[in-house]
Enzyme design. Structure first.
Site, PDB file in Angstrom:
ATOM      1  N   THR A   1     -12.842 -11.303   0.286  1.00 20.77           N
ATOM      2  CA  THR A   1     -13.907 -10.423  -0.487  1.00 20.77           C
ATOM      3  C   THR A   1     -15.052 -11.043  -0.943  1.00 20.77           C
ATOM      4  OG1 THR A   1     -12.886 -10.419  -2.498  1.00 20.77           O
ATOM      5  CG2 THR A   1     -11.781  -8.837  -0.790  1.00 20.77           C
TER       6      THR A   1
ATOM      7  N   TRP B   1     -18.197  12.853 -15.757  1.00 17.22           N
ATOM      8  CA  TRP B   1     -18.608  11.856 -14.783  1.00 17.22           C
ATOM      9  C   TRP B   1     -19.780  12.211 -14.246  1.00 17.22           C
ATOM     10  CZ3 TRP B   1     -13.546  10.631 -11.347  1.00 17.22           C
ATOM     11  CH2 TRP B   1     -12.659   9.989 -12.188  1.00 17.22           C
TER      12      TRP B   1
ATOM     13  N   GLU C   1     -10.235  -5.243   2.668  1.00 23.14           N
ATOM     14  CA  GLU C   1      -8.614  -4.873   2.658  1.00 23.14           C
ATOM     15  C   GLU C   1      -8.124  -4.031   3.876  1.00 23.14           C
ATOM     16  OE1 GLU C   1     -10.011  -5.931  -1.753  1.00 23.14           O
ATOM     17  OE2 GLU C   1     -10.839  -4.975   0.074  1.00 23.14           O
TER      18      GLU C   1
ATOM     19  N   LYS D   1     -19.988   7.399 -17.541  1.00 22.27           N
ATOM     20  CA  LYS D   1     -19.035   8.379 -18.234  1.00 22.27           C
ATOM     21  C   LYS D   1     -19.834   8.997 -19.216  1.00 22.27           C
ATOM     22  CE  LYS D   1     -16.500   4.893 -18.254  1.00 22.27           C
ATOM     23  NZ  LYS D   1     -15.385   4.025 -18.474  1.00 22.27           N
TER      24      LYS D   1
END
Length: 583
Positions: free
Chosen positions: A191, A449, A336, A444
């Site tokens: 990654t 959100w 992944e 937030k």
């Protein structure tokens, strides 16, 4: 009580799924199909899949002669080119592991990755000679560095290096690909790692072949022997989204652009080679679009492209389709996941809907392809409904999804058999995924959100804005509020007030950004993604006008206008659902 009967087993051949079978198939059944490369040397190299397999076998022989054992790692530091393609098969074909290293990472990160992987040899393009000189003293367990060139182009270096073409020249290529266990390791990718050390995803032959099949499906990239495919996505990044495996599976003509990824270079190569399909991150397509507008040119053969890596701005999607006749396939995945997860393509019923509804779907990340399953979960871990409204943490599973990171066998990232992606998303009744944020990037505000991606897409839709990022800034009343950091197009003029007004009517009022800052450029990761961590650090002390106003109204409350500290390595965000902010 009778004993259970044994299952009736089928009577089919047990043929392992191996990466070598992909190039063997292409050489045998699409032997004359071309692989075209713009070389580091500056010229165009052209040969066939048949020749690619022959040279891949020579590479396998050369590595075996150097003492490389099955299971050992051989790394690459290379652009998209035919020699890199040979490494994909010559390394994995006899059982070693092809470890593609991202040369755009910081040298310290590269050294850490090479040492963590315990690479035995490193194949490198000559453009990275200085990088190798810096890396070699830090990587004492590497047995040798192999320059991907002939003797005439061997670079002058402090580090003793071997010459790729010289190694291959002494091998005869008479070599049979061994029958390996299909669950043995084939490829290793790390990654990009925004914080901490990068993590390794170790793929298997089985997972890689299955992923290549999935990438080829009609509702995926839809590759065929009639296509000419140019992957702009680098071969050092998640196996170029599986394209070096999927192309030979289909006998697809492959056009590899080398190191020159500017708009003009890509356009000229696409036109010269009759490219029909491509794939890359939004920043690359923005550069190509800018060149085509300035040059007043259009495509003659390109009909579709896959855009992923980060969200594709809807304005860019519409421009490519309306002005240039190129179908944009919005995709989502991650290292992944090998990486493909979802692609935005319509089924028959969806294609009958009004154009506005079709485009609203295509602007999302799409549906899963067979082999991947997904769900979104709330704070309590329970699955949330697919209503396009509820959003939570995205979890995935499938045969090309990792179950643990390389050399972290003691712990597993899985939750009840699902991999938590770190993305926050909704899934609508059509099964279309919409990534609303990374869990670490979601804003937030007052317990609710706000999607930074949605606000970025609106900003980029303004005709004067080339690129934009949305980050959270501290607010004494609402905890966090959105700040837009934008880059203007060359010669374009727009004020802070004008850009803020552009959001009116496009989102609910409490989503409206509180401020705009213009910058010359935005920071990106080595894979082209926005580096919001750097932006949050840069604007850590930025004072929002609304924050000052709120502080004046609440003089008894201490005012801390620094951006809230965030755990960049955290998984799911704290999903507090309150009604603190409304219209």
């Amino acid at each position: 009580m009778t004993a259970p009967t044994a299952p009736l087993l089928g009577q089919m051949m047990d043929v392992p799924l191996l990466v070598s079978s992909l190039i063997a198939h292409a050489a045998r059944h699409h032997g004359s199909a071309q692989i075209v490369s713009r070389r580091i040397e500056g010229d165009i190299h052209r040969y066939t899949y048949r020749e690619c397999e022959a040279r891949s076998k020579q590479l396998a022989q050369a590595l075996i002669a150097l003492g490389v054992e099955p299971g050992e790692r051989v790394a690459t530091l290379a652009w998209n080119g035919y020699r890199h393609m040979e490494a994909y098969f010559g390394v994995t074909g006899f059982g070693a592991v092809c470890h593609t290293v991202n040369p755009r990472l910081f040298p310290e990160q590269i050294a850490w990755i090479v040492n963590h992987a315990d690479d035995r040899y490193v194949l490198f393009d000559t453009t990275f000679a200085a990088l190798v000189d810096a890396l070699a003293p830090q990587c004492p367990r590497v047995r040798g560095w192999i320059a991907l060139c002939d003797e005439a182009h061997r670079p002058a270096m402090r580090t003793p290096v071997l010459c790729y073409e010289t190694l291959l020249a002494v091998q005869d290529g008479v070599f049979d690909w061994p029958l390996l266990d299909e669950r043995s390791a084939s490829n290793l990718c790390y990654t990009s790692g925004t914080t901490g050390n990068p993590k390794g995803a170790l793929y298997t032959h089985r997972s890689s072949v299955l992923h290549a099949y999935a990438a080829s499906l009609p509702d995926s990239i839809a590759l065929s022997a009639r296509d000419a495919l140019l992957p702009v996505v680098p071969m050092f990044h998640v196996n170029a989204w599986g394209i070096p495996h999927a192309a030979p599976l289909n006998g697809t003509k492959l056009v590899l652009p080398g190191k020159d990824l500017d708009g003009q270079s890509l356009y000229e190569l696409m036109e010269a080679e009759g490219v029909t399909c491509s794939a890359g991150v939004p920043t690359v397509w923005l550069g190509l679009l800018t060149y085509m507008r300035e040059a007043g040119v259009k495509f003659s053969t390109l009909n579709r492209t896959v855009i992923g890596g980060s969200a594709c701005p809807p304005a860019m999607l519409r421009t490519y389709e309306d002005d240039y006749g190129v179908q944009v396939i919005h995709a989502w995945g991650m290292t992944e996941m090998s990486p493909l997860g979802t692609l935005a393509k319509l089924n028959w019923e969806q294609a009958q809907r009004p154009l506005a509804e079709q485009r609203a779907l295509l602007e999302k990340q799409g549906r899963v392809i067979f082999g991947v399953d997904m769900k979104i979960v709330g704070d309590d871990g329970r699955e949330l409904p697919w209503d396009g409204v509820a959003f939570g943490d995205l979890h995935v599973r499938g045969p090309w999804v990792i179950d643990r990171y390389y050399r972290q066998e003691a712990g597993t990232p899985l939750i009840d058999g699902w991999f938590p992606t770190g993305d926050v998303a909704t899934i609508d009744p059509d099964g279309f995924l919409h990534i609303t944020d990374r869990s670490k990037d979601v804003i937030k505000s007052g317990g609710e959100w706000i999607s930074s991606i949605d606000l970025e897409n609106i900003a980029v839709a303004h005709p004067a804005i080339a690129e934009a990022a949305c980050i959270a800034c501290a607010h004494p009343r609402w905890t966090e509020r959105p700040l837009i950091v934008a880059v203007k197009k060359p010669g374009a003029q727009v004020s802070r007030e004008e850009l803020l007004a552009f959001f009116d009517g496009k989102v609910v009022k409490w989503w409206l950004p509180d401020d705009v800052v213009f910058v010359d450029e935005l920071p990106h990761t080595a894979t082209g993604k926005l580096q919001k961590l750097k932006l949050r650090e840069r604007f850590r002390d930025h004072v929002l006008p609304t924050a000052l106003a709120a502080a004046e109204q609440c003089p008894m409350e201490p005012l801390d206008l620094r951006t809230n500290d965030r755990d960049e390595g955290a998984g799911a965000a704290d999903h507090v659902k309150s009604a603190a902010l409304r219209d």
